[in-house]
Scaffold this motif. Structure first.
Motif, PDB file in Angstrom:
ATOM      1  N   ASN A 138      52.272  40.937  33.826  1.00 58.01           N
ATOM      2  CA  ASN A 138      52.590  41.836  34.939  1.00 58.01           C
ATOM      3  C   ASN A 138      51.551  42.935  35.117  1.00 58.01           C
ATOM      4  O   ASN A 138      51.097  43.201  36.232  1.00 58.01           O
ATOM      5  N   ASP A 139      51.181  43.596  34.012  1.00 61.33           N
ATOM      6  CA  ASP A 139      50.243  44.712  34.130  1.00 61.33           C
ATOM      7  C   ASP A 139      48.868  44.233  34.588  1.00 61.33           C
ATOM      8  O   ASP A 139      48.238  44.848  35.451  1.00 61.33           O
ATOM      9  N   THR A 140      48.400  43.132  34.005  1.00 64.28           N
ATOM     10  CA  THR A 140      47.092  42.638  34.423  1.00 64.28           C
ATOM     11  C   THR A 140      47.138  42.101  35.853  1.00 64.28           C
ATOM     12  O   THR A 140      46.136  42.171  36.576  1.00 64.28           O
ATOM     13  N   ALA A 141      48.293  41.585  36.285  1.00 63.37           N
ATOM     14  CA  ALA A 141      48.418  41.122  37.674  1.00 63.37           C
ATOM     15  C   ALA A 141      48.320  42.300  38.642  1.00 63.37           C
ATOM     16  O   ALA A 141      47.678  42.204  39.698  1.00 63.37           O
ATOM     17  N   GLN A 142      48.955  43.423  38.286  1.00 64.21           N
ATOM     18  CA  GLN A 142      48.854  44.599  39.148  1.00 64.21           C
ATOM     19  C   GLN A 142      47.427  45.131  39.173  1.00 64.21           C
ATOM     20  O   GLN A 142      46.914  45.541  40.216  1.00 64.21           O
ATOM     21  N   ILE A 143      46.767  45.109  38.029  1.00 65.10           N
ATOM     22  CA  ILE A 143      45.368  45.536  37.968  1.00 65.10           C
ATOM     23  C   ILE A 143      44.501  44.607  38.819  1.00 65.10           C
ATOM     24  O   ILE A 143      43.624  45.056  39.565  1.00 65.10           O
ATOM     25  N   GLU A 144      44.759  43.304  38.707  1.00 60.04           N
ATOM     26  CA  GLU A 144      43.985  42.343  39.489  1.00 60.04           C
ATOM     27  C   GLU A 144      44.139  42.606  40.981  1.00 60.04           C
ATOM     28  O   GLU A 144      43.159  42.612  41.736  1.00 60.04           O
ATOM     29  N   HIS A 145      45.376  42.847  41.405  1.00 58.26           N
ATOM     30  CA  HIS A 145      45.625  43.121  42.823  1.00 58.26           C
ATOM     31  C   HIS A 145      44.881  44.378  43.263  1.00 58.26           C
ATOM     32  O   HIS A 145      44.246  44.400  44.332  1.00 58.26           O
ATOM     33  N   ALA A 146      44.946  45.420  42.442  1.00 58.89           N
ATOM     34  CA  ALA A 146      44.304  46.684  42.814  1.00 58.89           C
ATOM     35  C   ALA A 146      42.790  46.547  42.850  1.00 58.89           C
ATOM     36  O   ALA A 146      42.134  46.995  43.793  1.00 58.89           O
ATOM     37  N   VAL A 147      42.226  45.900  41.829  1.00 59.88           N
ATOM     38  CA  VAL A 147      40.764  45.843  41.722  1.00 59.88           C
ATOM     39  C   VAL A 147      40.162  44.945  42.800  1.00 59.88           C
ATOM     40  O   VAL A 147      39.195  45.315  43.470  1.00 59.88           O
ATOM     41  N   LYS A 148      40.735  43.773  42.987  1.00 58.05           N
ATOM     42  CA  LYS A 148      40.112  42.832  43.924  1.00 58.05           C
ATOM     43  C   LYS A 148      40.226  43.309  45.362  1.00 58.05           C
ATOM     44  O   LYS A 148      39.354  43.016  46.187  1.00 58.05           O
ATOM     45  N   ASP A 149      41.288  44.057  45.689  1.00 59.49           N
ATOM     46  CA  ASP A 149      41.468  44.517  47.063  1.00 59.49           C
ATOM     47  C   ASP A 149      40.839  45.879  47.323  1.00 59.49           C
ATOM     48  O   ASP A 149      40.479  46.183  48.464  1.00 59.49           O
ATOM     49  N   THR A 150      40.752  46.711  46.312  1.00 53.15           N
ATOM     50  CA  THR A 150      40.342  48.091  46.555  1.00 53.15           C
ATOM     51  C   THR A 150      38.885  48.377  46.220  1.00 53.15           C
ATOM     52  O   THR A 150      38.350  49.389  46.680  1.00 53.15           O
ATOM     53  N   LEU A 151      38.227  47.531  45.429  1.00 47.93           N
ATOM     54  CA  LEU A 151      36.815  47.779  45.145  1.00 47.93           C
ATOM     55  C   LEU A 151      35.984  47.783  46.424  1.00 47.93           C
ATOM     56  O   LEU A 151      35.284  48.760  46.714  1.00 47.93           O
ATOM     57  N   PRO A 152      36.031  46.714  47.246  1.00 51.80           N
ATOM     58  CA  PRO A 152      35.252  46.769  48.488  1.00 51.80           C
ATOM     59  C   PRO A 152      35.770  47.823  49.455  1.00 51.80           C
ATOM     60  O   PRO A 152      34.996  48.444  50.179  1.00 51.80           O
ATOM     61  N   SER A 153      37.105  48.036  49.451  1.00 47.47           N
ATOM     62  CA  SER A 153      37.665  49.034  50.363  1.00 47.47           C
ATOM     63  C   SER A 153      37.196  50.436  50.004  1.00 47.47           C
ATOM     64  O   SER A 153      36.910  51.257  50.883  1.00 47.47           O
ATOM     65  N   THR A 154      37.117  50.725  48.705  1.00 48.20           N
ATOM     66  CA  THR A 154      36.647  52.047  48.289  1.00 48.20           C
ATOM     67  C   THR A 154      35.201  52.273  48.708  1.00 48.20           C
ATOM     68  O   THR A 154      34.856  53.318  49.288  1.00 48.20           O
ATOM     69  N   LEU A 155      34.349  51.299  48.421  1.00 45.20           N
ATOM     70  CA  LEU A 155      32.933  51.451  48.765  1.00 45.20           C
ATOM     71  C   LEU A 155      32.743  51.549  50.271  1.00 45.20           C
ATOM     72  O   LEU A 155      32.037  52.446  50.766  1.00 45.20           O
ATOM     73  N   SER A 156      33.378  50.646  51.020  1.00 46.97           N
ATOM     74  CA  SER A 156      33.206  50.684  52.475  1.00 46.97           C
ATOM     75  C   SER A 156      33.859  51.913  53.071  1.00 46.97           C
ATOM     76  O   SER A 156      33.355  52.467  54.070  1.00 46.97           O
ATOM     77  N   GLY A 157      34.961  52.364  52.464  1.00 45.96           N
ATOM     78  CA  GLY A 157      35.611  53.573  52.967  1.00 45.96           C
ATOM     79  C   GLY A 157      34.742  54.801  52.798  1.00 45.96           C
ATOM     80  O   GLY A 157      34.560  55.591  53.739  1.00 45.96           O
ATOM     81  N   VAL A 158      34.197  54.985  51.608  1.00 45.64           N
ATOM     82  CA  VAL A 158      33.362  56.160  51.347  1.00 45.64           C
ATOM     83  C   VAL A 158      32.096  56.133  52.185  1.00 45.64           C
ATOM     84  O   VAL A 158      31.745  57.098  52.882  1.00 45.64           O
TER      85      VAL A 158
END
Length: 592
Positions: A138-158
């Motif tokens: 469960n914990d690694t699944a939540q991390i996977e969801h956050a990392v794979k979706d938010t890494l490009p979003s963070t960079l493109s957002g900033v």
């Protein structure tokens, strides 16, 4: 419920969570730099479109000489080329960032599994299986969801926010100030809500772990039988429902907090255009093209800001999962699982020496009396030894020490002169009272000890343990499935399959820890005699409560209260009519 096992010592305090998350990405820094370049190109190309719009209004359509169709066609061509470039760049950065994110999560998951594999047995005895599974799944699944979706979003957002804001300042510093004036308020709301999301995430993950533990314990074969026998099914369903309801309420609260951040952003997005229009009305020299370009840039500004707000809620929710995973990664294996001196690569004759071995189990309430105290033994190579004693005398603990599953708290255990501090495959094998069979076929479980064993090897081992005929009677013979933990076999059948597996390991020393307790006395005697005959010339140690009829063992060790009460040749101990072993043999056999 304890989130942290009490039995494991810990390393010094680890760095902050986000610094540790950043370290996970360090091996991929070149790829991340490439993603940054792609995101910067994407943002720059997106910012160029409003500037082209300004040219359309101020020069191509409403210029001094009227509409300029060739210029309009050129701008349209540039816009089309820009749109194609944006698509290609976006596809490239999505592919690279997805690979980076998945490799990071994969490395974290593998590291966590490896750390758990190296934890001592006491850790698994003190920690609920559902809790371990929850952190790994469960914990690694939540991390996977956050990392794979938010890494490009963070960079493109900033980068998108910076580029859009820069283009707005270039067009009109005054209008840019009006567009950005509410940004600090939105950032403040996101920061305050983020802390609440982090706390809610931690509580939610603990609740998920509790649900996993309930499922793992109550919906296994033994748990279901126990609940039905004692009529506790409704109570177990109520307990599961209550925890599920708690998790649902936490989900609602988390959703409200996250939506609060997005709602604050929505207010910002609605009010800002009107602030810009007011500022434009109060300012001289703002052309229609500039205002239209500015309006388009505002949309380019809102998109990355909206991404950043969404990312902040995702990362805050994932922070609790990161901390729970790091919590396990910070656990330090106890000395019993630290690598120690290993025997040489070639199996030796199997001489065992125990010198002053004392062992205490870690954990609250288990420190009053050691399980073993000052035990010293010499078991010659190739001998057969019977270990007996009343319940709680330390027999199983001694077997675990001989097999290297525990390291003695004091003293030493040696095989062929080399100290044993961990399991030594090929040197020592142990078969326990509760055999573990994986979900798979009979052959798969047998080959777990010898992956290259032929079918003839399997048949030979199973004939020795008197289980071959039962296996061949199964629908698919050795390819028949055994069920969850061997549930499709009886207790005695599971033990005999496990004994055959132990024989296939072909170890110098074989420890049988109540490994025949589920067999009837006649079958047990037949199986034990066959095993001893097969292993003639190699060391075999058998721990049992039913020893009255066993006459093929060279020596007997009687334990009592964690100490050696008697140790000697079997016939010599039988000659002492008042000795513990002789009295127990008479009690079990009825001999005078």
């Amino acid at each position: 419920m304890h989130d942290r096992p009490l039995s494991a010592s810990e390393e010094p305090p680890a760095p902050g969570t986000w610094r540790r998350v950043a370290r996970l990405f360090m091996p991929h820094r070149l790829a991340i730099c490439f993603v940054v370049l792609l995101v910067a190109a994407y943002s720059a190309l997106n910012a160029a479109v409003p500037l082209l719009t300004q040219l359309v209004f101020d020069r191509a359509l409403f210029g001094a000489g009227g509409p300029d169709l060739p210029l309009l066609a050129l701008i349209a061509g540039l816009a089309a080329a820009t749109a194609c470039a944006v698509g290609v760049v976006d596809l490239g950065q999505t592919w690279v960032s997805a690979r980076v994110a998945q490799r990071v999560v994969h490395a974290l998951r593998v590291e966590l599994f490896g750390r758990l594999q190296r934890m001592p047995l006491a850790f698994f005895a003190a920690t609920r299986g559902g809790e371990i599974q929850s952190r790994l799944a469960n914990d690694t699944a939540q991390i996977e969801h956050a990392v794979k979706d938010t890494l490009p979003s963070t960079l493109s957002g900033v980068i998108g926010f910076v580029v859009a804001a820069g283009a707005m300042v270039m067009l009109s510093p005054l209008l840019a100030g009006a567009a950005l004036i509410l940004t600090p308020i939105v950032v403040w709301v996101a920061s305050r809500s983020g802390r609440a999301l982090k706390n809610l995430s931690e509580v939610s993950q603990r609740s998920r772990a509790e649900l996993s533990s309930i499922v793992a314990e109550r919906l296994c074969l033994g748990g279901v039988i126990l609940a039905r026998v004692h009529g506790r099914g409704a109570e177990e369903a109520t307990r599961f429902g209550a925890e599920s309801e708690r998790l649902a309420r936490l989900g609602v609260r988390s959703g409200l907090v996250a939506q609060g951040v997005l709602s604050a952003g929505h207010v910002f997005f609605v009010l800002t255009p009107y602030l810009v229009f007011v500022a434009a009305g109060l300012t001289d020299g703002i052309t229609p093209g500039t205002l239209v370009a500015f309006t388009v840039l505002q949309a380019r500004l809102y998109q990355p800001l909206w991404q950043l707000l969404h990312v902040s809620t995702e990362f805050r929710s994932a922070q609790g999962a990161f901390e729970r995973v790091f919590d396990y990664l910070d656990l330090k294996p106890e000395p019993e699982s630290e690598p120690g001196p290993r025997p040489g690569p070639a199996p030796g004759p199997g001489a065992l020496t125990v010198r002053g071995a004392t062992f205490r189990y870690a954990g609250a309430g288990r420190q009053d009396r050691p399980a073993l105290s000052g035990v010293s033994l010499a078991i010659p190579a190739g001998s057969t030894t019977l270990v007996v004693g009343p319940s709680g005398s330390g027999k199983t603990t001694l077997g675990h020490l001989l097999a290297g599953l525990h390291a003695p708290t004091e003293g030493s255990v040696r095989i062929d002169g080399a100290e044993v501090g961990q399991p030594s495959p090929g040197r020592v094998c142990i078969a326990t009272q509760e055999p573990f069979l994986f979900q798979g076929s009979v052959a798969d479980n047998l080959r777990y000890a010898a992956s290259d064993a032929s079918l003839d090897d399997l048949v030979r081992a199973c004939r020795i343990t008197r289980i071959h005929e039962r296996i061949t009677a199964l629908p698919d013979g050795y390819d028949s499935l055994v069920g969850e933990r061997g549930a499709l076999l009886s207790g005695g059948e599971r033990q005999r399959v496990a004994l055959a597996r132990a024989l296939l390991a072909d170890a110098s020393v074989l420890v049988l820890d109540e490994a025949t307790s589920a067999l009837d006395p006649l079958t047990e005697l037949e199986v034990v005699e066959a095993i001893l005959a097969e292993r003639a010339g190699r060391t075999t140690v058998m721990i049992t409560h039913r020893f009255g009829v066993f006459e093929s063992f060279d020596t007997v060790v009687a334990l009592d209260g964690g100490r050696v009460a008697e140790h000697g040749a079997r016939l010599d101990l039988l000659g002492d009519r008042h000795g513990w072993y002789a009295r127990m043999v008479r009690a079990q056999t009825g001999a005078a």
